[in-house]
Design a protein around this motif. Structure first.
Motif, PDB file in Angstrom:
ATOM      1  N   VAL A 118     -21.580  14.117 -39.752  1.00  0.00           N
ATOM      2  CA  VAL A 118     -21.450  13.392 -38.381  1.00  0.00           C
ATOM      3  C   VAL A 118     -20.269  13.939 -37.637  1.00  0.00           C
ATOM      4  O   VAL A 118     -20.382  14.342 -36.638  1.00  0.00           O
ATOM      5  CB  VAL A 118     -21.190  11.850 -38.640  1.00  0.00           C
ATOM      6  N   THR A 119     -18.850  13.882 -38.390  1.00  0.00           N
ATOM      7  CA  THR A 119     -17.917  14.624 -37.618  1.00  0.00           C
ATOM      8  C   THR A 119     -18.032  16.120 -37.325  1.00  0.00           C
ATOM      9  O   THR A 119     -17.834  16.605 -36.324  1.00  0.00           O
ATOM     10  CB  THR A 119     -16.761  14.511 -38.642  1.00  0.00           C
ATOM     11  N   MET A 120     -18.613  16.677 -38.259  1.00  0.00           N
ATOM     12  CA  MET A 120     -19.026  18.286 -37.847  1.00  0.00           C
ATOM     13  C   MET A 120     -20.038  18.333 -36.815  1.00  0.00           C
ATOM     14  O   MET A 120     -19.575  19.223 -36.107  1.00  0.00           O
ATOM     15  CB  MET A 120     -19.676  18.782 -39.151  1.00  0.00           C
ATOM     16  N   ARG A 121     -21.056  17.530 -36.936  1.00  0.00           N
ATOM     17  CA  ARG A 121     -21.987  17.771 -35.566  1.00  0.00           C
ATOM     18  C   ARG A 121     -21.260  17.447 -34.228  1.00  0.00           C
ATOM     19  O   ARG A 121     -21.285  18.191 -33.541  1.00  0.00           O
ATOM     20  CB  ARG A 121     -23.049  16.551 -35.701  1.00  0.00           C
ATOM     21  N   ARG A 122     -20.253  16.301 -34.341  1.00  0.00           N
ATOM     22  CA  ARG A 122     -19.566  15.969 -33.089  1.00  0.00           C
ATOM     23  C   ARG A 122     -18.878  17.113 -32.640  1.00  0.00           C
ATOM     24  O   ARG A 122     -18.607  17.472 -31.451  1.00  0.00           O
ATOM     25  CB  ARG A 122     -18.994  14.745 -33.080  1.00  0.00           C
ATOM     26  N   ALA A 123     -17.866  17.714 -33.666  1.00  0.00           N
ATOM     27  CA  ALA A 123     -16.784  18.807 -33.562  1.00  0.00           C
ATOM     28  C   ALA A 123     -17.570  19.783 -32.886  1.00  0.00           C
ATOM     29  O   ALA A 123     -17.296  20.498 -31.864  1.00  0.00           O
ATOM     30  CB  ALA A 123     -16.298  18.952 -34.780  1.00  0.00           C
ATOM     31  N   LEU A 124     -18.609  20.548 -33.509  1.00  0.00           N
ATOM     32  CA  LEU A 124     -19.341  21.439 -33.287  1.00  0.00           C
ATOM     33  C   LEU A 124     -20.091  21.432 -31.821  1.00  0.00           C
ATOM     34  O   LEU A 124     -20.148  22.392 -31.113  1.00  0.00           O
ATOM     35  CB  LEU A 124     -20.482  21.986 -34.379  1.00  0.00           C
ATOM     36  N   SER A 125     -20.675  20.208 -31.764  1.00  0.00           N
ATOM     37  CA  SER A 125     -21.392  19.919 -30.126  1.00  0.00           C
ATOM     38  C   SER A 125     -20.279  20.233 -29.094  1.00  0.00           C
ATOM     39  O   SER A 125     -20.500  20.843 -28.206  1.00  0.00           O
ATOM     40  CB  SER A 125     -22.302  19.081 -30.291  1.00  0.00           C
ATOM     41  N   GLY A 126     -19.150  19.448 -29.589  1.00  0.00           N
ATOM     42  CA  GLY A 126     -18.161  19.476 -28.485  1.00  0.00           C
ATOM     43  C   GLY A 126     -17.552  20.878 -28.332  1.00  0.00           C
ATOM     44  O   GLY A 126     -17.311  21.435 -27.201  1.00  0.00           O
ATOM     45  N   PHE A 127     -17.554  21.479 -29.257  1.00  0.00           N
ATOM     46  CA  PHE A 127     -16.979  23.036 -29.278  1.00  0.00           C
ATOM     47  C   PHE A 127     -17.923  23.788 -28.818  1.00  0.00           C
ATOM     48  O   PHE A 127     -17.482  24.679 -27.868  1.00  0.00           O
ATOM     49  CB  PHE A 127     -16.766  23.524 -30.896  1.00  0.00           C
ATOM     50  N   PHE A 128     -19.388  23.631 -28.755  1.00  0.00           N
ATOM     51  CA  PHE A 128     -20.101  24.604 -28.258  1.00  0.00           C
ATOM     52  C   PHE A 128     -20.165  24.367 -26.528  1.00  0.00           C
ATOM     53  O   PHE A 128     -20.239  25.484 -25.853  1.00  0.00           O
ATOM     54  CB  PHE A 128     -21.602  24.442 -28.662  1.00  0.00           C
ATOM     55  N   LEU A 129     -20.310  23.012 -26.533  1.00  0.00           N
ATOM     56  CA  LEU A 129     -20.059  22.687 -24.719  1.00  0.00           C
ATOM     57  C   LEU A 129     -18.846  23.337 -24.160  1.00  0.00           C
ATOM     58  O   LEU A 129     -18.915  24.008 -23.102  1.00  0.00           O
ATOM     59  CB  LEU A 129     -19.932  21.305 -24.847  1.00  0.00           C
ATOM     60  N   ALA A 130     -17.754  23.290 -25.035  1.00  0.00           N
ATOM     61  CA  ALA A 130     -16.205  23.487 -24.368  1.00  0.00           C
ATOM     62  C   ALA A 130     -16.418  25.088 -24.089  1.00  0.00           C
ATOM     63  O   ALA A 130     -16.001  25.577 -23.365  1.00  0.00           O
ATOM     64  CB  ALA A 130     -15.206  23.174 -25.147  1.00  0.00           C
TER      65      ALA A 130
ATOM     66  N   ALA B 116     -16.893  14.193 -25.256  1.00  0.00           N
ATOM     67  CA  ALA B 116     -16.109  14.397 -23.989  1.00  0.00           C
ATOM     68  C   ALA B 116     -14.809  14.715 -24.150  1.00  0.00           C
ATOM     69  O   ALA B 116     -14.127  15.510 -23.377  1.00  0.00           O
ATOM     70  CB  ALA B 116     -16.573  13.386 -23.038  1.00  0.00           C
ATOM     71  N   THR B 117     -14.030  14.165 -24.998  1.00  0.00           N
ATOM     72  CA  THR B 117     -12.749  14.064 -25.299  1.00  0.00           C
ATOM     73  C   THR B 117     -12.595  15.843 -25.667  1.00  0.00           C
ATOM     74  O   THR B 117     -11.592  16.482 -25.065  1.00  0.00           O
ATOM     75  CB  THR B 117     -12.347  13.328 -26.296  1.00  0.00           C
ATOM     76  N   ILE B 118     -13.327  16.257 -26.693  1.00  0.00           N
ATOM     77  CA  ILE B 118     -13.450  17.616 -27.016  1.00  0.00           C
ATOM     78  C   ILE B 118     -13.409  18.618 -25.851  1.00  0.00           C
ATOM     79  O   ILE B 118     -12.617  19.426 -25.675  1.00  0.00           O
ATOM     80  CB  ILE B 118     -14.426  17.934 -28.076  1.00  0.00           C
ATOM     81  N   LEU B 119     -14.376  18.186 -24.880  1.00  0.00           N
ATOM     82  CA  LEU B 119     -14.667  19.016 -23.975  1.00  0.00           C
ATOM     83  C   LEU B 119     -13.282  19.330 -22.998  1.00  0.00           C
ATOM     84  O   LEU B 119     -13.001  20.171 -22.714  1.00  0.00           O
ATOM     85  CB  LEU B 119     -15.994  18.549 -23.035  1.00  0.00           C
ATOM     86  N   VAL B 120     -12.581  18.173 -22.804  1.00  0.00           N
ATOM     87  CA  VAL B 120     -11.658  18.313 -21.803  1.00  0.00           C
ATOM     88  C   VAL B 120     -10.460  18.850 -22.590  1.00  0.00           C
ATOM     89  O   VAL B 120      -9.602  19.539 -21.884  1.00  0.00           O
ATOM     90  CB  VAL B 120     -11.167  16.968 -21.349  1.00  0.00           C
TER      91      VAL B 120
END
Lengths: 249, 270
Positions: free
Chosen positions: B70-82, B135-139
């Motif tokens: 779950v954490t990896m998915r969140r981190a990676l999706s935020g990373f890709f978006l960013a 969203a936090t990762i994105l910003v």
């Protein structure tokens, strides 16, 4: 038949006029050298003629099929090997891979690049070798017009001669017309059919001289003699060796 | 083809061989850690061996894998978006000076706001969900990528552009064949940084927003004063980051920077 005609070309950088009223025409298969002191706007003129800069005034008319350019620095793509660099313009023209490989090899042979050098990256090649690759790249697309923008200024004397011989041989073999920008009068006399002299402040051309004989058939003594004659008794060449490094070319 | 594969295998072998120095660094860290453990005791700092065993124990339970994923998915999706957003805007800003001038003060503001403040805001907006973390990762990760993209475009070799133009390349072709490679040289280190930021911010956001994942597990171990468990989770998230970086960013970078390696004299390949 003319290959390139410039009529009343002028240009200014940020309001400062660097070129005005330059007119010249180059016939098919003719190599014309443009000489002048550094900073007189020769390179700007070549860039305008090649379409890299649009002129502020005047007209450029070309009647050639395709052009190529050899710059002062080789301008090779650092992430591609020598063969990849030579193939770059061929890729742009949408040539098939097999034909590309063939052309790359032909062109490399013309400038005496050997098989193993073709796999090397530009960083692994010496300055002279890089310039050879740049010449091969220009020749690969079989242009009928080539712009040489002070191509050998950074090379030492012996290397310069070898490169000039390459250009002379290529011009004969491929029958291209060329505008050869240089501030080295000796180089101009060696490679060109005709020499144009630019005004030292870029205000038009101040002279035109036809060099006797064909490039490649002139011996060193006659080249040296013509240079002496030009410099000593020809008013057009009075400013050719002036240096003002504060102005940009 | 044989040469192509041979070259890649050779570089992979060299890379694997350089693993010894990585191993030495890990051993050094473990030694210092062990010394700390012996000085302060089990409660303050559990020994590295105990932590590693605890981490392995955590991995034995399938529900912990879900937390990690779950954490990896969140981190990676935020990373890709960013990564995508930052690179796109950065390249545009690099080519358009007006956009650059407008975005520079905005960037200063965005970088000035601490990630923790964004977590509070996104928690209010999105609640305890994936969107909060993403969203936090994105910003927090976008500005780094943006700056690198813009820098890559602005510092490109314009001589190469002119060369491509002379040989008949249009603006898009010029960007794809000449500009993009130079942008990538700036972009990839920034992406590695952004990936690290993504993991850190993901765990932090999960912890504060109580949104499950590794952060949630950390919050639980803290509540239970389970120091070994906390360290084991930290160890696992570091391993996840290392896997992400060496599986994702490094191979791309090695492929693009082959010529840089060729420039190094023999014997100092790093």
């Amino acid at each position: 038949m003319t290959a390139l005609t410039l009529t009343g070309v002028g240009h200014a950088f940020f309001g400062r006029t660097v070129l005005s009223r330059v007119s010249l025409s180059i016939r098919r298969g003719e190599v014309v050298a443009l000489v002048g002191p550094s900073g007189c706007g020769k390179s700007t003129l070549a860039h305008i003629a090649a379409g890299l800069i649009s002129a502020r005034e005047g007209r450029v008319a070309n009647h050639y099929r395709r052009h190529a350019m050899v710059f002062q620095d080789p301008r090779l793509l650092p992430w591609r090997g020598a063969a990849g660099n030579i193939a770059y313009p061929l890729e742009l023209s949408g040539m098939s891979r097999r034909e590309r490989d063939l052309r790359v090899r032909q062109s490399a042979r013309m400038v005496q690049l050997e098989g193993q050098d073709l796999d090397k990256f530009p960083v692994e090649l010496s300055g002279g070798m890089r310039q050879r690759v740049a010449i091969a790249r220009a020749m690969a697309i079989e242009p009928d017009f080539v712009f040489f923008d002070e191509p050998f200024t950074a090379l030492d004397v012996a290397l310069k001669r070898r490169m000039q011989d390459l250009v002379i041989a290529a011009a004969r073999h491929n029958r291209f017309a060329a505008l050869f920008i240089t501030h080295d009068l000796m180089e101009a006399i060696r490679v060109a059919h005709r020499i144009l002299v630019m005004h030292h402040k870029g205000q038009g051309l101040v002279g035109e001289r036809i060099v006797d004989g064909e490039p490649g058939n002139r011996d060193d003594a006659s080249i040296f003699a013509s240079m002496q004659a030009f410099l000593r008794s020809d008013i057009a060449f009075a400013h050719v060796h002036d240096v003002d490094e504060r102005r940009r070319t | 083809m044989v040469g192509f594969v041979g070259d890649r295998l050779g570089r992979l072998g060299r890379f694997a061989w350089s693993g010894w120095s990585g191993l030495a660094a890990v051993a050094l860290l473990a030694a210092v850690w062990q010394a700390g453990h012996e000085a302060y005791g089990d409660f303050i700092l559990p020994s590295p061996m105990a932590t590693a065993l605890a981490a392995i124990g955590l991995l034995a339970a399938p529900e912990n894998w879900t937390l990690l994923l779950v954490t990896m998915r969140r981190a990676l999706s935020g990373f890709f978006l960013a990564g995508i957003l930052g690179a796109l805007l950065g390249v545009i800003a690099g080519y358009a000076p007006a956009v650059m001038r407008l975005s520079r003060p905005l960037l200063t503001v965005a970088l000035g706001v601490p990630p923790i403040a964004w977590i509070v805001l996104t928690m209010i907006w999105f609640g305890a969900s994936d969107a909060t973390v993403a969203a936090t990762i994105l910003v927090s990760a976008t500005p780094v990528v943006f700056v690198a993209g813009a820098e890559g475009v602005m510092t490109r070799d314009r001589g190469l552009d002119a060369m491509a133009e002379v040989f008949g390349a249009g603006p898009i072709r010029r960007f794809l064949s000449v500009g993009l490679r130079q942008v990538c040289a700036h972009l990839l280190p920034a992406l590695a940084l952004a990936l690290g930021t993504s993991f850190k911010v993901a765990v932090m956001a999960e912890l504060l927003a109580n949104a499950g994942g590794v952060g949630g597990a950390l919050a639980r171990t803290r509540a239970m004063l389970d120091i070994t468990g906390a360290l084991a989770w930290v160890m696992l998230s570091v391993v996840a980051l290392v896997v992400g970086e060496y599986g994702l960013v490094r191979p791309v970078r090695a492929e693009l920077e082959r010529w840089r390696e060729a420039a190094q004299p023999w014997g100092v390949k790093r």
